[in-house]
Design an enzyme around this catalytic site. Structure first.
Site, short mmCIF file in Angstrom:
data_model
loop_
_atom_site.label_atom_id
_atom_site.label_comp_id
_atom_site.label_asym_id
_atom_site.label_seq_id
_atom_site.Cartn_x
_atom_site.Cartn_y
_atom_site.Cartn_z
N GLY A 169 14.17 -3.79 -100.20
CA GLY A 169 15.41 -3.87 -99.44
C GLY A 169 15.64 -2.65 -98.55
O GLY A 169 16.06 -2.78 -97.40
N THR A 170 15.36 -1.49 -99.07
CA THR A 170 15.58 -0.26 -98.32
C THR A 170 14.76 -0.24 -97.03
O THR A 170 15.27 0.04 -95.95
CB THR A 170 15.23 0.97 -99.19
OG1 THR A 170 16.03 0.92 -100.38
CG2 THR A 170 15.47 2.27 -98.46
N ASN B 270 26.91 -5.03 -103.64
CA ASN B 270 26.20 -4.80 -104.89
C ASN B 270 27.08 -4.23 -105.99
O ASN B 270 26.80 -4.40 -107.16
CB ASN B 270 24.99 -3.89 -104.66
CG ASN B 270 25.31 -2.69 -103.80
OD1 ASN B 270 25.77 -2.81 -102.66
ND2 ASN B 270 25.11 -1.51 -104.34
N GLN C 197 21.58 -8.82 -102.49
CA GLN C 197 22.25 -9.30 -103.72
C GLN C 197 22.48 -10.82 -103.71
O GLN C 197 22.91 -11.37 -104.72
CB GLN C 197 23.62 -8.61 -103.87
CG GLN C 197 23.54 -7.14 -104.23
CD GLN C 197 23.10 -6.89 -105.67
OE1 GLN C 197 23.30 -7.72 -106.56
NE2 GLN C 197 22.47 -5.76 -105.90
N SER D 36 15.02 -8.44 -101.25
CA SER D 36 14.16 -7.64 -102.12
C SER D 36 13.84 -8.44 -103.39
O SER D 36 14.74 -8.91 -104.07
CB SER D 36 14.87 -6.34 -102.47
OG SER D 36 14.08 -5.58 -103.34
N HIS E 235 12.84 -7.78 -106.45
CA HIS E 235 13.23 -7.41 -107.82
C HIS E 235 14.69 -7.73 -108.13
O HIS E 235 15.12 -7.60 -109.28
CB HIS E 235 12.89 -5.95 -108.13
CG HIS E 235 13.79 -4.93 -107.52
ND1 HIS E 235 14.79 -4.31 -108.25
CD2 HIS E 235 13.85 -4.39 -106.29
CE1 HIS E 235 15.41 -3.42 -107.48
NE2 HIS E 235 14.86 -3.46 -106.27
N THR F 197 -2.37 -2.31 -95.22
CA THR F 197 -2.86 -3.42 -96.03
C THR F 197 -1.75 -3.94 -96.93
O THR F 197 -1.04 -3.16 -97.57
CB THR F 197 -4.08 -2.97 -96.86
OG1 THR F 197 -5.07 -2.51 -95.95
CG2 THR F 197 -4.64 -4.11 -97.69
N CYS G 19 27.28 9.42 -110.27
CA CYS G 19 26.83 10.54 -111.09
C CYS G 19 25.32 10.55 -111.26
O CYS G 19 24.73 11.58 -111.53
CB CYS G 19 27.47 10.48 -112.47
SG CYS G 19 29.25 10.70 -112.37
C1 LIG Z 1 19.07 -3.00 -104.38
C2 LIG Z 1 19.69 -3.06 -103.03
C3 LIG Z 1 19.05 -2.50 -101.91
C4 LIG Z 1 17.76 -1.73 -102.03
O1 LIG Z 1 16.68 -2.55 -102.33
P1 LIG Z 1 15.32 -1.90 -102.90
O2 LIG Z 1 14.38 -3.05 -102.94
O3 LIG Z 1 15.64 -1.36 -104.25
O4 LIG Z 1 14.91 -0.87 -101.92
C5 LIG Z 1 19.63 -2.64 -100.68
N1 LIG Z 1 20.80 -3.29 -100.54
C6 LIG Z 1 21.45 -3.83 -101.57
C7 LIG Z 1 22.72 -4.57 -101.34
C8 LIG Z 1 20.92 -3.74 -102.86
O5 LIG Z 1 21.57 -4.26 -103.89
#
Ligand SMILES: *Cc1c(COP(=O)(O)O)cnc(C)c1O
Length: 385
Positions: A71-72, A151, A179, A199, A201, A237, A324
């Site tokens: 996602g990042t 999120n 999300q 993303s 995961h 790759t 935190c």
């Molecule tokens: C988790 C998340 C990201 C980041 O995704 P990664 O795959 O962990 O880099 C970006 N945006 C939102 C809204 C997320 O919940």
């Protein structure tokens, strides 16, 4: 009782079916998808198949999907890529106050490097007002980035309406939908969305792999240089096992969305109702326009971190609303944006439900939360009741 995982907003466990799909690409099919020989062609088949699955799940064309590391990276490619491609057309970028740091920090970075930035406020529920967007767009605006669902507090934005405003003004619209995959149906060919980040995961796929949907004809400049992979927008790759896993995971996530949603909403509302039975516990986020699995509550006169640790001891994994984790005591920018004071923000907790959670678990969590909040309040010096 077994440990209870209520942190699906942070990450989700990978599904067995996803692992099964990945295994051949971790063991036998090791060829480089760019190679012409049989080994390469076998890998290329897996790559193409995954791209078709992602496209089909989102109502897009395979050529519109670029695989990334998550996602990042997708957010960075969308925002920085569009900014660089269009910097001679205009230099104004609009986003919202409740974006994930992957969007917010990227936009702020551009703001320090020659771009003008407008950060739209949100209301007490975390909603962006489409009229605010309408008013913020100028002749210099090139890009708007507003997340599909938040999120932390789960608020779902009116992205169709926001996207249409952008389309009418011929401004690119990007949405961070990380999300949202598996919780709502996308038909991108009919939606006013130019770019969308996801993303794996976050929907029961592997970590370290994601995708960016880029509508045909959208102009983006590459950020990384090297080979010609992913239409040169993401050279290097490919992470083939990850990509194959993402393809299988999105296919599973987008099947029977409605059924899974109803089940999660039922659990979510049961959990919310239970937690709100305690005095001075408030719900953060929108009461109905929220992600099916998201619960975010603030317990007044309690410190979120202490609550989190006490729950962990009882086998419950949740997430606190303050940052935190990053070593600072700053409360979350999202909770600040919806107008919470520092103390209320510090007493917040996010409990994000997923496919394996049960009603029994919810009952147990409510019971433990009640006990813990009561105990911590007795110890607390700020609790004067
Ligand atoms: C988790 C998340 C990201 C980041 O995704 P990664 O795959 O962990 O880099 C970006 N945006 C939102 C809204 C997320 O919940």
């Amino acid at each position: 009782m077994d440990k209870i995982y209520l942190d699906h907003g942070a990450t989700t466990p990978m599904k067995e079916e996803v692992l099964e799909a990945m295994l051949p690409y971790l063991k036998g099919h090791f060829g480089n998808p760019s190679s012409i020989h049989a080994f390469g062609r076998e890998s290329r088949k897996g790559l193409d198949e995954a791209r078709r699955k992602v496209a089909a799940s989102l109502g897009a064309q395979p050529e519109e999907i670029i695989f990334t590391s998550g996602g990042t990276e997708s957010d960075n490619l969308a925002i920085q890529g569009a900014a660089r491609a269009l910097e001679n057309k205009g230099r104004h970028i609009i986003t919202s106050a409740i974006e994930h740091h992957a969007v917010l920090d990227t936009v702020m970075h551009l703001g320090k490097n020659g771009f003008d930035v407008t950060i739209l406020p949100v209301d007490q529920y975390g909603m962006v007002d489409p009229q605010d967007l309408q008013k913020a767009i100028t002749a210099d605006t090139i890009l708007v980035s507003i997340m599909t669902a938040n999120n932390e507090i789960g608020t779902i934005q009116p992205i169709e309406e926001l996207g249409r405003i952008c389309r009418d003004k011929e401004v690119y619209f990007h949405t961070d939908a990380v999300q949202s995959i598996g919780h709502m149906h996308f038909q991108l060919q009919d939606q006013p969305i130019d770019m969308l980040s996801l993303s794996a995961h976050k929907f029961y796929g592997p970590k370290g792999v994601g995708a960016l949907y880029i509508r045909k004809k959208t102009r983006l400049e590459q950020l990384v240089f090297g080979g010609g992979q992913e239409r040169k927008l993401r050279p290097g790759t490919e992470n083939l096992p990850g990509i194959v896993g993402l393809g299988r995971a999105i296919e599973l996530a987008c099947a029977d969305i409605e059924g899974k949603k109803q089940k999660l909403i039922k659990l979510r509302d049961k959990l919310i109702d239970g937690l709100l039975e305690i005095d001075d516990v408030l719900l953060n986020g929108h009461p109905s326009q929220r992600l099916p699995g998201n619960v975010n509550v603030s317990a007044l006169y309690v410190e979120g971190e202490s609550l989190l640790l006490s729950l962990d001891i009882k086998g419950i994994a949740a997430s606190s609303g303050s940052a935190c984790t990053s070593g600072s005591l700053d409360p979350s920018h999202v909770l600040m944006a919806i107008g919470l004071d520092h103390q209320t923000a510090h007493g917040s907790l996010r409990l994000s439900l997923g496919e394996s959670n049960t009603e029994e678990q919810v009952d147990y969590v409510v019971e433990v939360y009640k006990e813990t909040v009561t105990r911590l309040r007795k110890m607390s010096s700020v609790f004067k009741k």
